[in-house]
Design a protein around this motif. Structure first.
Motif, mmCIF file in Angstrom:
data_model
loop_
_atom_site.group_PDB
_atom_site.id
_atom_site.type_symbol
_atom_site.label_atom_id
_atom_site.label_comp_id
_atom_site.label_asym_id
_atom_site.label_seq_id
_atom_site.Cartn_x
_atom_site.Cartn_y
_atom_site.Cartn_z
ATOM 1 N N PRO A 210 0.852 -1.063 0.008
ATOM 2 C CA PRO A 210 -0.028 -0.064 0.050
ATOM 3 C C PRO A 210 0.973 1.286 -0.260
ATOM 4 O O PRO A 210 0.391 2.324 -0.213
ATOM 5 N N THR A 211 2.101 1.327 0.190
ATOM 6 C CA THR A 211 2.997 2.555 0.464
ATOM 7 C C THR A 211 3.276 2.678 -1.183
ATOM 8 O O THR A 211 4.143 3.824 -1.191
ATOM 9 N N PHE B 120 -5.278 4.454 -2.100
ATOM 10 C CA PHE B 120 -6.820 4.493 -1.601
ATOM 11 C C PHE B 120 -7.179 2.945 -2.168
ATOM 12 O O PHE B 120 -6.636 2.516 -3.163
ATOM 13 N N ARG B 121 -7.878 2.022 -1.230
ATOM 14 C CA ARG B 121 -8.415 0.997 -1.724
ATOM 15 C C ARG B 121 -9.515 0.749 -0.797
ATOM 16 O O ARG B 121 -10.016 1.328 0.304
ATOM 17 N N MET B 122 -10.558 -0.184 -1.156
ATOM 18 C CA MET B 122 -11.864 -0.479 -0.397
ATOM 19 C C MET B 122 -12.350 -1.760 -1.271
ATOM 20 O O MET B 122 -11.953 -2.410 -2.210
ATOM 21 N N LEU B 123 -13.259 -2.340 -0.450
ATOM 22 C CA LEU B 123 -14.092 -3.304 -0.595
ATOM 23 C C LEU B 123 -15.410 -3.140 -0.334
ATOM 24 O O LEU B 123 -15.896 -2.400 0.649
ATOM 25 N N ILE B 124 -16.368 -3.903 -1.146
ATOM 26 C CA ILE B 124 -17.714 -3.780 -0.982
ATOM 27 C C ILE B 124 -18.407 -5.224 -1.163
ATOM 28 O O ILE B 124 -17.957 -5.910 -1.996
ATOM 29 N N GLY B 125 -19.059 -5.466 -0.161
ATOM 30 C CA GLY B 125 -19.699 -7.011 -0.002
ATOM 31 C C GLY B 125 -18.974 -7.786 0.996
ATOM 32 O O GLY B 125 -18.030 -7.510 1.322
ATOM 33 N N TRP C 161 -16.539 9.266 1.903
ATOM 34 C CA TRP C 161 -15.201 8.975 2.367
ATOM 35 C C TRP C 161 -14.948 9.934 3.639
ATOM 36 O O TRP C 161 -15.480 10.685 3.783
ATOM 37 N N ASP C 162 -14.233 9.208 4.527
ATOM 38 C CA ASP C 162 -13.900 9.928 5.860
ATOM 39 C C ASP C 162 -12.948 11.102 5.669
ATOM 40 O O ASP C 162 -12.626 11.775 6.692
ATOM 41 N N GLY C 163 -12.323 11.106 4.451
ATOM 42 C CA GLY C 163 -11.294 12.282 4.063
ATOM 43 C C GLY C 163 -10.189 12.067 4.628
ATOM 44 O O GLY C 163 -9.219 13.032 4.614
ATOM 45 N N LYS C 164 -9.745 11.160 5.505
ATOM 46 C CA LYS C 164 -8.619 10.889 6.168
ATOM 47 C C LYS C 164 -7.911 9.623 6.011
ATOM 48 O O LYS C 164 -6.657 9.516 5.450
ATOM 49 N N ASN C 165 -8.658 8.472 5.889
ATOM 50 C CA ASN C 165 -7.930 7.126 5.838
ATOM 51 C C ASN C 165 -7.997 6.707 4.307
ATOM 52 O O ASN C 165 -9.053 6.623 3.863
ATOM 53 N N LEU C 166 -6.980 6.381 4.013
ATOM 54 C CA LEU C 166 -6.984 5.528 2.462
ATOM 55 C C LEU C 166 -7.447 4.116 2.537
ATOM 56 O O LEU C 166 -7.693 3.379 1.418
ATOM 57 N N ASP C 167 -7.349 3.498 3.653
ATOM 58 C CA ASP C 167 -7.859 2.152 3.894
ATOM 59 C C ASP C 167 -8.339 2.057 5.503
ATOM 60 O O ASP C 167 -8.139 2.922 6.015
ATOM 61 N N SER C 168 -8.846 0.673 5.778
ATOM 62 C CA SER C 168 -9.142 0.682 6.802
ATOM 63 C C SER C 168 -9.018 -0.951 7.110
ATOM 64 O O SER C 168 -9.112 -1.725 6.236
ATOM 65 N N ALA D 146 -14.743 0.446 6.484
ATOM 66 C CA ALA D 146 -15.307 1.466 7.666
ATOM 67 C C ALA D 146 -14.718 2.905 6.984
ATOM 68 O O ALA D 146 -15.418 3.655 7.658
ATOM 69 N N HIS D 147 -13.894 3.103 6.122
ATOM 70 C CA HIS D 147 -13.601 4.457 5.915
ATOM 71 C C HIS D 147 -14.448 5.033 4.738
ATOM 72 O O HIS D 147 -14.474 6.084 4.556
#
Length: 335
Positions: A60-61, A139-144, A197-204, A209-210
């Protein structure tokens, strides 16, 4: 790579940006660097599109737009990676066959893959006039949720659905579970991500959660973002067309009901999910969101279908997934 007929989708000229583009297949294998980074093989099979920086860890870096050298997507500045589980057909004799993927209308020639959307107001608002903040590097995310098997569970996610295609242009109705009757032109799996988006965290830790859905209503209805997640981002959406037509002979279906099953063993359809790792080059996505782009975008570089199909990564997990197999990949090992 132009959409042949916008009228077929009810699209008209907008005030601002909506991106709709095709991406060919990058690879199909058991890797999931978001949920199980470093684990090869991952618990179930995925189909992946996008940039060739995709790998088992996806540090992620690192800026994957700088790591990748090609992409399977129409816009050549998009080195993001997008993936979903793979769909299988289970025959009456208990064997499985991977369901092939076909391109969407207007993207003929692409080898498998998906159609990707980035929207400011959803397809229901043709003006696309809202302002959105593009995702950031890392930034990354998952749904489902792959383990869900009931409608009350799946209701947590408002817009993960299926369309039983009567023709390639069918778009409605949508259901939360698998179609129960043969679909003449295949099954479209639709995955829409949260837009606040919470505007702070690129992932959780759970990769969700972000992000949040609007406080009320949906993205399409213009619902406001909650105070905990105040930044409005584009709605990311995937459409995958699974060519179930060759499996539409009901005499070959199991007696227990509909024959399609996700790679993680889900026969209900409620476990559908999608993963996303951002990888647009520099500020290209924000520029597109701030420009009068509609489906095609003059502010972005576009590549040919041939170039899209040429980009790939070698498989790191070797197993048979393209013939009739006695069990789903991973089911015998518990991995």
């Amino acid at each position: 790579m132009l959409v042949k007929s916008l009228a077929a989708f009810g699209l008209v000229a907008p005030a601002s940006a909506l991106l709709r583009f095709g991406c060919s297949q990058l690879v199909i294998e058991r890797l999931d660097p978001l949920v199980t980074p470093g684990l090869a093989p991952s618990p179930h099979l995925h189909q992946i599109i996008g940039g060739n920086a995709f790998n088992v860890t996806m540090d992620p870096t690192k800026d994957i737009s700088k790591e990748a050298t090609c992409t399977t997507c129409q816009f050549s500045e998009d080195f993001s990676n997008y993936w979903t589980a793979v769909l299988f057909f289970k025959a009456k004799n208990g064997t499985y066959h991977r369901v092939p993927i076909i391109p969407n209308l207007g993207f003929e020639g692409a080898q498998g893959g998906m159609t990707v959307y980035y929207m400011q107001d959803g397809l229901a608002n043709y003006q696309q006039s809202s302002k959105v903040t593009a995702f950031k590097t890392g930034f990354r995310m998952l749904i489902g949720e792959a383990s869900y098997r009931s409608k009350p569970q799946a209701a947590r996610f408002r817009q993960i659905t299926y369309t039983c295609l009567q023709t390639p242009a069918t778009r409605f109705p949508e259901t939360m579970d698998f179609p129960t009757k043969p679909c003449p032109a295949g099954i479209m799996a639709n995955v829409r991500f949260p837009t606040c988006w919470d505007g702070k965290n690129l992932d959780s830790p759970d990769h969700m959660a972000h992000m949040s859905y609007p406080e009320t209503g949906t993205f399409e209805s213009g619902g406001p973002c909650p105070a905990t997640h105040p930044v409005r981002v584009p709605q990311l959406m995937y459409e995958t067309i699974w060519d179930t037509s060759k499996f539409n002979v009901k005499e070959e279906w199991p007696e227990t009901g509909q024959p399609f099953v996700w790679a993680m063993g889900d026969t209900t359809g409620f476990g559908s999910h999608g993963d996303y790792v951002f990888g647009w080059k520099d500020d290209s996505l924000q520029r597109a969101m701030d420009s009068p782009c509609y489906v095609n975008c003059p502010t972005l570089k576009t590549q040919s279908v041939t170039a899209m199909n040429k980009c790939s990564v070698p498989k790191t997990v070797t197993e048979d997934v393209d013939t009739w197999i006695p069990e789903l990949p991973g089911s015998s090992t518990g991995v």
